[in-house]
Design a protein around this motif. Structure first.
Motif, PDB file in Angstrom:
ATOM      1  N   PRO A  13       2.880  11.638   2.645  1.00 35.87           N
ATOM      2  CA  PRO A  13       2.335  12.737   3.455  1.00 35.87           C
ATOM      3  C   PRO A  13       0.829  12.613   3.715  1.00 35.87           C
ATOM      4  CG  PRO A  13       2.988  13.529   1.273  1.00 35.87           C
ATOM      5  CD  PRO A  13       3.434  12.108   1.372  1.00 35.87           C
ATOM      6  N   ILE A  14       0.089  12.030   2.776  1.00 37.93           N
ATOM      7  CA  ILE A  14      -1.362  11.828   2.970  1.00 37.93           C
ATOM      8  C   ILE A  14      -1.581  10.821   4.100  1.00 37.93           C
ATOM      9  CG2 ILE A  14      -3.519  11.080   1.897  1.00 37.93           C
ATOM     10  CD1 ILE A  14      -2.471  13.582   0.555  1.00 37.93           C
ATOM     11  N   LYS A  20      -2.280  10.921  11.790  1.00 33.29           N
ATOM     12  CA  LYS A  20      -2.350  11.967  12.821  1.00 33.29           C
ATOM     13  C   LYS A  20      -3.793  12.109  13.326  1.00 33.29           C
ATOM     14  CE  LYS A  20      -0.333  16.287  13.869  1.00 33.29           C
ATOM     15  NZ  LYS A  20       1.045  16.523  13.731  1.00 33.29           N
ATOM     16  N   LYS A  21      -4.765  12.079  12.402  1.00 34.10           N
ATOM     17  CA  LYS A  21      -6.177  12.182  12.787  1.00 34.10           C
ATOM     18  C   LYS A  21      -6.616  10.986  13.628  1.00 34.10           C
ATOM     19  CE  LYS A  21      -7.597  15.213   9.105  1.00 34.10           C
ATOM     20  NZ  LYS A  21      -8.620  15.635   8.214  1.00 34.10           N
ATOM     21  N   ILE A  22      -6.188   9.791  13.223  1.00 36.28           N
ATOM     22  CA  ILE A  22      -6.536   8.580  13.985  1.00 36.28           C
ATOM     23  C   ILE A  22      -5.893   8.620  15.370  1.00 36.28           C
ATOM     24  CG2 ILE A  22      -6.214   6.063  14.083  1.00 36.28           C
ATOM     25  CD1 ILE A  22      -6.520   6.078  10.989  1.00 36.28           C
ATOM     26  N   CYS A 116      -1.170  -4.232   8.072  1.00 40.35           N
ATOM     27  CA  CYS A 116      -1.368  -3.720   6.720  1.00 40.35           C
ATOM     28  C   CYS A 116      -2.041  -2.358   6.797  1.00 40.35           C
ATOM     29  CB  CYS A 116      -2.228  -4.690   5.910  1.00 40.35           C
ATOM     30  SG  CYS A 116      -1.356  -6.215   5.530  1.00 40.35           S
ATOM     31  N   LYS A 117      -1.598  -1.464   5.914  1.00 40.97           N
ATOM     32  CA  LYS A 117      -2.215  -0.136   5.834  1.00 40.97           C
ATOM     33  C   LYS A 117      -3.591  -0.276   5.215  1.00 40.97           C
ATOM     34  CE  LYS A 117       1.937   2.610   5.011  1.00 40.97           C
ATOM     35  NZ  LYS A 117       2.624   3.393   3.993  1.00 40.97           N
ATOM     36  N   PRO A 118      -4.494   0.565   5.574  1.00 44.55           N
ATOM     37  CA  PRO A 118      -4.348   1.622   6.575  1.00 44.55           C
ATOM     38  C   PRO A 118      -4.559   1.079   7.987  1.00 44.55           C
ATOM     39  CG  PRO A 118      -6.518   1.767   5.586  1.00 44.55           C
ATOM     40  CD  PRO A 118      -5.786   0.634   4.895  1.00 44.55           C
TER      41      PRO A 118
END
Length: 130
Positions: A13-14, A20-22, A116-118
């Protein structure tokens, strides 16, 4: 905004909040949706097929998730492919550094890339320019 839709399929969820912000900061997408596992996303795709609604343009797909993981999602979407009348660009977004996962993604015709995240704003801009 140009009417594009992006889905983030990830059980963290984080990470969903960060993405969502990006996504909002990018200004590229008119809508975005998050799913906690592949089954939720497949169920949503089936509803879109039934209701003849707009498919997502891009899917950012995690590998490790409960209920239906990223590889299971890819198997399910392959079955649905004949009923999907749009090109959906799918990218794996994972924290996995396993070479097997990268190779599996590379050898899957339905996956356009492995990130790769993020995922960064630059990554998002890059994948939408293709």
């Amino acid at each position: 905004m140009n009417g594009k839709t992006i889905w983030v399929i990830d059980d963290d969820p984080i990470y969903q909040i960060i993405m969502k912000k990006i996504i909002l900061k990018s200004g590229i997408f008119s809508s975005n949706f998050s799913f906690s596992n592949g089954k939720e996303a497949i169920d949503s795709l089936k509803k879109i097929i039934d209701k003849n609604e707009k498919f997502p343009d891009i899917i950012l797909l995690d590998i490790e998730m409960p209920i239906l993981d990223g590889w299971g999602f890819m198997e399910e979407i392959t079955v649905l492919k004949p009923q999907i009348n749009a090109e959906i660009k799918i990218y794996i977004c994972s924290s996995s550094i396993a070479i097997e996962d990268k190779e599996r993604a590379k050898n899957n015709k339905g996956i356009l890339g492995y990130m790769c995240k993020p995922v960064t704003l630059d990554d998002l801009i890059k994948i939408t320019s293709f």
